[in-house]
Design an enzyme around this catalytic site. Structure first.
Site, PDB file in Angstrom:
ATOM      1  N   GLU A  48     -11.573  18.919   6.855  1.00  0.00           N
ATOM      2  CA  GLU A  48     -10.857  17.652   6.621  1.00  0.00           C
ATOM      3  C   GLU A  48     -11.832  16.487   6.564  1.00  0.00           C
ATOM      4  O   GLU A  48     -12.730  16.372   7.394  1.00  0.00           O
ATOM      5  CB  GLU A  48      -9.831  17.447   7.754  1.00  0.00           C
ATOM      6  CG  GLU A  48      -8.579  16.756   7.306  1.00  0.00           C
ATOM      7  CD  GLU A  48      -7.791  17.587   6.290  1.00  0.00           C
ATOM      8  OE1 GLU A  48      -7.932  17.316   5.078  1.00  0.00           O
ATOM      9  OE2 GLU A  48      -7.064  18.488   6.713  1.00  0.00           O
ATOM     10  N   HIS A  49     -11.628  15.632   5.557  1.00  0.00           N
ATOM     11  CA  HIS A  49     -12.522  14.490   5.294  1.00  0.00           C
ATOM     12  C   HIS A  49     -13.947  14.992   5.040  1.00  0.00           C
ATOM     13  O   HIS A  49     -14.922  14.397   5.485  1.00  0.00           O
ATOM     14  CB  HIS A  49     -12.483  13.472   6.451  1.00  0.00           C
ATOM     15  CG  HIS A  49     -11.215  12.681   6.444  1.00  0.00           C
ATOM     16  ND1 HIS A  49     -11.045  11.548   5.682  1.00  0.00           N
ATOM     17  CD2 HIS A  49     -10.032  12.886   7.072  1.00  0.00           C
ATOM     18  CE1 HIS A  49      -9.823  11.071   5.855  1.00  0.00           C
ATOM     19  NE2 HIS A  49      -9.177  11.868   6.687  1.00  0.00           N
ATOM     20  N   GLY A  63       3.448  10.129   0.884  1.00  0.00           N
ATOM     21  CA  GLY A  63       2.681   9.597   2.018  1.00  0.00           C
ATOM     22  C   GLY A  63       2.653  10.512   3.224  1.00  0.00           C
ATOM     23  O   GLY A  63       2.411  10.054   4.341  1.00  0.00           O
ATOM     24  N   SER A 110       1.187  14.242  -2.696  1.00  0.00           N
ATOM     25  CA  SER A 110       2.203  13.900  -3.696  1.00  0.00           C
ATOM     26  C   SER A 110       1.555  13.150  -4.861  1.00  0.00           C
ATOM     27  O   SER A 110       1.960  13.315  -6.012  1.00  0.00           O
ATOM     28  CB  SER A 110       3.324  13.060  -3.069  1.00  0.00           C
ATOM     29  OG  SER A 110       2.792  11.868  -2.533  1.00  0.00           O
ATOM     30  N   ASP A 148      -7.731  17.528  -3.514  1.00  0.00           N
ATOM     31  CA  ASP A 148      -6.291  17.557  -3.795  1.00  0.00           C
ATOM     32  C   ASP A 148      -6.007  17.968  -5.240  1.00  0.00           C
ATOM     33  O   ASP A 148      -5.186  18.851  -5.513  1.00  0.00           O
ATOM     34  CB  ASP A 148      -5.660  16.182  -3.530  1.00  0.00           C
ATOM     35  CG  ASP A 148      -5.879  15.727  -2.099  1.00  0.00           C
ATOM     36  OD1 ASP A 148      -6.327  16.546  -1.282  1.00  0.00           O
ATOM     37  OD2 ASP A 148      -5.597  14.554  -1.809  1.00  0.00           O
ATOM     38  N   TYR A 172      -9.580   4.990   4.971  1.00  0.00           N
ATOM     39  CA  TYR A 172     -10.252   6.038   4.192  1.00  0.00           C
ATOM     40  C   TYR A 172     -11.547   5.473   3.598  1.00  0.00           C
ATOM     41  O   TYR A 172     -12.623   6.051   3.725  1.00  0.00           O
ATOM     42  CB  TYR A 172      -9.315   6.516   3.079  1.00  0.00           C
ATOM     43  CG  TYR A 172      -9.757   7.775   2.378  1.00  0.00           C
ATOM     44  CD1 TYR A 172      -9.268   9.008   2.766  1.00  0.00           C
ATOM     45  CD2 TYR A 172     -10.665   7.740   1.326  1.00  0.00           C
ATOM     46  CE1 TYR A 172      -9.657  10.180   2.128  1.00  0.00           C
ATOM     47  CE2 TYR A 172     -11.068   8.892   0.681  1.00  0.00           C
ATOM     48  CZ  TYR A 172     -10.556  10.109   1.077  1.00  0.00           C
ATOM     49  OH  TYR A 172     -10.953  11.266   0.453  1.00  0.00           O
TER      50      TYR A 172
HETATM   51  C1  GLA Z   1      -6.962  12.757   1.117  1.00  0.00           C
HETATM   52  C2  GLA Z   1      -7.933  12.722  -0.053  1.00  0.00           C
HETATM   53  C3  GLA Z   1      -8.737  14.021  -0.134  1.00  0.00           C
HETATM   54  C4  GLA Z   1      -9.361  14.363   1.210  1.00  0.00           C
HETATM   55  C5  GLA Z   1      -8.342  14.273   2.340  1.00  0.00           C
HETATM   56  C6  GLA Z   1      -8.952  14.445   3.692  1.00  0.00           C
HETATM   57  O1  GLA Z   1      -5.993  13.730   0.906  1.00  0.00           O
HETATM   58  O2  GLA Z   1      -7.239  12.542  -1.263  1.00  0.00           O
HETATM   59  O3  GLA Z   1      -9.698  13.914  -1.150  1.00  0.00           O
HETATM   60  O4  GLA Z   1     -10.470  13.549   1.454  1.00  0.00           O
HETATM   61  O5  GLA Z   1      -7.648  13.032   2.337  1.00  0.00           O
HETATM   62  O6  GLA Z   1      -9.506  15.710   3.830  1.00  0.00           O
END
Ligand code: GLA
Length: 398
Positions: A39-40, A130, A135, A180, A230
């Site tokens: 994640e991230h 969200g 989405s 995503d 973010y």
């Molecule tokens: C969002 C971003 C992704 C990713 C995630 C965290 O979904 O669109 O690119 O960075 O956060 O993993």
């Protein structure tokens, strides 16, 4: 085919007919996603482990005739709103709403292929907005898939993912990674995607046991911070990487980080610790999945959540509570790990659960969460599904 998808197909066709008065001629679908680990990490060039899920955005469409020949009209049933976008003069600005994603894809697509014929489209979706289930990526990818269907011009899958990511960067203003959009396109049934976000190579990894399923719990909270924080995380990590004298996070080991800790501020150190440890955890997770090591899987998911909570600081009390409840239920009750998934600051957790106990576990988590927060969460058990595609229009549905 999945019953939910069948129903959404009917809804999309019905929505098109009632809005535009004739049956559609094209139908496409794009799924949402969860991320099991990493994640991230996508925008730091690490590896991630997401999968497409049984939540979908569909578009039913038909080329327009007559005067509206150069206008794309999108009607969204969920919001009951309509957007008209001129294809000969695609807006370059941000609308500040759902139209961003569509306009961004139209703008990108128009650079690669001629779009000289307007069309009408109806959108239906059961991906909560969200909630960290992509989405927006599904809306982008559904738009791109619809344009492929209408023009007959097929993008290469990776180009399509990059085009959709650009739409998000330039029109929605979110500097997201590739995870995503990639997942939404490359998803496969019963497989997680092990994606190297630097090389963009990928392989597929199944869950270790047919008796395991993914349980997604939507906390039903969405904190405003999501998109501003973010961008802040991205900047903090870039600053930390420079101070660590490294080009890529893939080259930063725990030892290098510790040896250089005095160069970083406290918050930079926290961010760096998350990135370095999460990159390691993702590889370990793939190994654990392949070895069927459920104990290790649970341990890695726990560590990932703690790292996102304390070091990357993108969780919130509702997500922490969902994870705590899942951990109380523990492997004894049929849960093999739980963590927040997606961007954070609200949204969903993902847990690996035993198929036979999945419904019961969902009920237990829901009632305990509701008792403590007075919020009714939305849980669902999902298979791992296929990526975006065109769907045949059955004579019955059209
Ligand atoms: C969002 C971003 C992704 C990713 C995630 C965290 O979904 O669109 O690119 O960075 O956060 O993993």
């Amino acid at each position: 085919m999945c019953v939910v998808l069948k129903q959404l197909e009917k809804d999309a066709v019905k929505s098109f007919r009632s809005q535009f008065g004739i049956p559609p001629t094209h139908l496409v679908v794009a799924p949402g996603r969860v991320n099991l680990m990493g994640e991230h990490i996508d925008y730091h060039g690490g590896c991630v482990l997401p999968a497409a899920i049984a939540k979908y955005t569909l578009m039913a469409a038909r080329p327009a005739s007559g005067k509206r020949g150069d206008v794309a009209t999108f009607y969204t049933k969920n919001l009951n709103q309509t957007a008209h976008i001129s294809l000969s003069d695609i807006p370059k600005f941000r609308h500040g709403d759902w139209r961003n994603y569509i306009t961004g894809v139209l703008a990108g697509f128009s650079k690669t292929s001629v779009m000289n014929r307007g069309f009408d489209a109806a959108i239906v979706s059961n991906i909560p907005i969200g909630a960290g289930l992509s989405s927006s990526a599904a809306l982008e990818v559904a738009t791109a898939t619809l344009l492929e269907s209408l023009t007959g011009f097929q993008l290469k899958p990776l180009d399509k993912a990059l085009l959709c990511q650009q739409a998000e960067h330039q029109f929605a203003g979110v500097p997201c990674g590739i995870m995503d959009q990639f997942t939404c396109i490359y998803g496969q049934e019963n497989r997680l995607i092990f994606l190297d976000c630097h090389s963009q190579d990928h392989t597929y990894v199944p869950l270790p046991d047919a008796e395991l399923q993914l349980l997604v719990m939507n906390s039903m909270v969405q904190h405003e911070l999501a998109s501003s924080e973010y961008a802040i995380r991205k900047k903090e990590c870039a600053a930390a990487l420079t101070k660590l004298n490294a080009i890529s996070w893939r080259d930063v080991s725990q030892e290098h980080l510790q040896a250089n800790r005095t160069r970083l501020s406290e918050s930079e150190m926290r961010r760096a610790r998350h990135v370095v440890s999460e990159i390691e955890r993702t590889q370990k997770m793939v190994n654990a999945l392949q070895a069927g090591d459920l104990e290790m899987i649970a341990r890695l998911m726990h560590a990932s959540h703690i790292s996102l909570r304390d070091d990357f600081q993108v969780s919130c009390k509702e997500l922490d509570l969902l994870v705590d409840i899942a951990e109380e239920i523990s492997p004894v009750g049929g849960i093999f790990g739980s963590r927040m998934t997606g961007g954070g600051f609200g949204g969903c957790t993902v847990s690996l659960v035993q198929r036979e106990n999945a419904e019961k576990i969902m009920g237990q988590i829901s009632s305990r969460y509701q008792a403590q927060t007075r919020i009714q969460p939305d849980g669902f058990i999902t298979p791992l599904t296929a990526g975006a595609r065109m769907l045949p229009l059955s004579p019955v549905s059209s």
